[in-house]
Every structure is written in structure tokens, then in C-alpha cells.
Design a protein around this motif. Structure first.
Motif, PDB file in Angstrom:
ATOM      1  N   ALA A 222     107.679 -41.966  18.491  1.00  0.00           N
ATOM      2  CA  ALA A 222     107.788 -41.632  17.071  1.00  0.00           C
ATOM      3  C   ALA A 222     106.875 -40.459  16.712  1.00  0.00           C
ATOM      4  CB  ALA A 222     107.452 -42.849  16.220  1.00  0.00           C
ATOM      5  N   ASN A 223     105.689 -40.426  17.275  1.00  0.00           N
ATOM      6  CA  ASN A 223     104.751 -39.336  17.032  1.00  0.00           C
ATOM      7  C   ASN A 223     105.320 -38.010  17.547  1.00  0.00           C
ATOM      8  OD1 ASN A 223     102.305 -38.271  16.158  1.00  0.00           O
ATOM      9  ND2 ASN A 223     101.322 -38.597  18.122  1.00  0.00           N
TER      10      ASN A 223
ATOM     11  N   PHE B 225     108.369 -21.018  20.237  1.00  0.00           N
ATOM     12  CA  PHE B 225     107.539 -21.300  19.069  1.00  0.00           C
ATOM     13  C   PHE B 225     107.410 -22.810  18.848  1.00  0.00           C
ATOM     14  CE2 PHE B 225     106.943 -21.917  14.492  1.00  0.00           C
ATOM     15  CZ  PHE B 225     105.750 -21.236  14.333  1.00  0.00           C
ATOM     16  N   SER B 226     108.486 -23.554  19.079  1.00  0.00           N
ATOM     17  CA  SER B 226     108.438 -25.014  18.931  1.00  0.00           C
ATOM     18  C   SER B 226     107.441 -25.625  19.905  1.00  0.00           C
ATOM     19  CB  SER B 226     109.813 -25.637  19.159  1.00  0.00           C
ATOM     20  OG  SER B 226     110.709 -25.217  18.179  1.00  0.00           O
TER      21      SER B 226
ATOM     22  N   LEU C 265     111.984 -28.150  11.169  1.00  0.00           N
ATOM     23  CA  LEU C 265     112.111 -27.968   9.729  1.00  0.00           C
ATOM     24  C   LEU C 265     111.388 -26.708   9.254  1.00  0.00           C
ATOM     25  CD1 LEU C 265     113.198 -29.234   7.112  1.00  0.00           C
ATOM     26  CD2 LEU C 265     110.986 -30.367   6.880  1.00  0.00           C
ATOM     27  N   VAL C 266     110.194 -26.467   9.765  1.00  0.00           N
ATOM     28  CA  VAL C 266     109.442 -25.265   9.386  1.00  0.00           C
ATOM     29  C   VAL C 266     110.223 -24.017   9.774  1.00  0.00           C
ATOM     30  CG1 VAL C 266     107.397 -23.920  10.016  1.00  0.00           C
ATOM     31  CG2 VAL C 266     107.161 -26.314   9.390  1.00  0.00           C
ATOM     32  N   GLN C 267     110.808 -24.003  10.960  1.00  0.00           N
ATOM     33  CA  GLN C 267     111.546 -22.825  11.413  1.00  0.00           C
ATOM     34  C   GLN C 267     112.825 -22.603  10.612  1.00  0.00           C
ATOM     35  OE1 GLN C 267     111.832 -22.154  15.700  1.00  0.00           O
ATOM     36  NE2 GLN C 267     110.415 -23.853  15.922  1.00  0.00           N
TER      37      GLN C 267
ATOM     38  N   TRP D 284     108.199 -32.707  16.550  1.00  0.00           N
ATOM     39  CA  TRP D 284     109.346 -31.861  16.888  1.00  0.00           C
ATOM     40  C   TRP D 284     110.207 -31.630  15.646  1.00  0.00           C
ATOM     41  CZ3 TRP D 284     109.906 -28.754  20.767  1.00  0.00           C
ATOM     42  CH2 TRP D 284     109.255 -29.011  21.962  1.00  0.00           C
ATOM     43  N   ALA D 285     110.410 -32.665  14.835  1.00  0.00           N
ATOM     44  CA  ALA D 285     111.210 -32.521  13.615  1.00  0.00           C
ATOM     45  C   ALA D 285     110.515 -31.598  12.614  1.00  0.00           C
ATOM     46  CB  ALA D 285     111.476 -33.884  12.998  1.00  0.00           C
ATOM     47  N   LEU D 286     109.196 -31.719  12.488  1.00  0.00           N
ATOM     48  CA  LEU D 286     108.461 -30.826  11.597  1.00  0.00           C
ATOM     49  C   LEU D 286     108.537 -29.379  12.077  1.00  0.00           C
ATOM     50  CD1 LEU D 286     105.285 -32.880  10.673  1.00  0.00           C
ATOM     51  CD2 LEU D 286     107.179 -32.238   9.192  1.00  0.00           C
TER      52      LEU D 286
END
Length: 119
Positions: free
Chosen positions: A86-87, A47-48, A97-99, A92-94
């Protein structure tokens, strides 16, 4: 040193013949299954990958790594390495976080039991 536990696996299977012992592979497979049950992944890699790919290519967010991003123009520019990193880290962090928010605040609370109660 404060949190330690010892796990002892006892295999009560009797050997089929008196002259042979129970296979070591059985003990290894039981230990691996127990280890698999203990380690539960909090996010889905598949999913990521799909979510990051959707944001980066589907929504053309990879151009955010240009020194002067222009969202109206689709001209390909050179990307800065630090901005590109950074992009990527941002998406990846978002995705993570969503999961985590979905799993802890919604799925485990209202749809299924928490993993600690399942075992």
C-alpha cells in the motif's frame, strides 16, 4: 466497434532498377515511425523512479509500512507485506498524479501545444 480507423501507408518511392522492388524494411520503418508518433507516453518512467526513490529512501517513508510507524525513532522494524504494498502504490500513484497534473494543466496549456494539435 464504434471507433475504428484504417491507416493505409503508400510508399511512392520508385525502385532504382526495373528488376527489383522497394525494400520491405522501408515500409516497416515508416510504419514504426508513424506508430511512435501516435503513442505518446503521458508520464516519464525516469522521473517516477527518482521521485518514488526520493520519497521512500530520502524522506524515510518506507517505515510507514511498519505495523506501528514511529517517525521519531529510526529503529528498523519488520514491515507488513500489505502495508508495504500500500505504501509503494501510494507513492507511485502520487508520482503519476503529479506528472499528469503538471502536463495537462500547466505544460500543455501554457508552455506548448497539446499533442492533438501538433500532429
Amino acid at each position: 466497434d464504434q471507433c475504428q480507423n484504417s491507416i493505409i501507408l503508400l510508399d511512392w518511392e520508385r525502385p532504382k532498377r526495373q528488376d527489383c522492388s522497394v525494400s520491405t524494411w522501408r515500409t516497416v520503418l515508416v510504419a514504426n515511425e508513424f506508430n511512435r508518433m501516435q503513442a505518446k507516453r503521458s508520464t516519464s518512467i525516469e522521473f517516477s523512479l527518482i521521485l518514488v526513490g526520493f520519497f521512500m529512501t530520502g524522506l524515510n517513508q518506507y517505515d510507514n509500512a511498519a505495523p506501528q510507524p514511529n517517525f521519531d525513532n529510526s529503529i528498523h522494524r519488520e514491515h507488513n507485506v500489505a502495508l508495504r504494498f500500500a505504501n509503494s502504490v501510494l507513492f507511485w500513484a502520487l508520482s503519476w498524479l503529479v506528472q499528469v497534473v503538471w502536463k495537462t494543466l500547466i505544460y500543455e496549456r501554457y508552455i506548448t501545444e497539446p499533442p492533438a494539435l501538433k500532429f
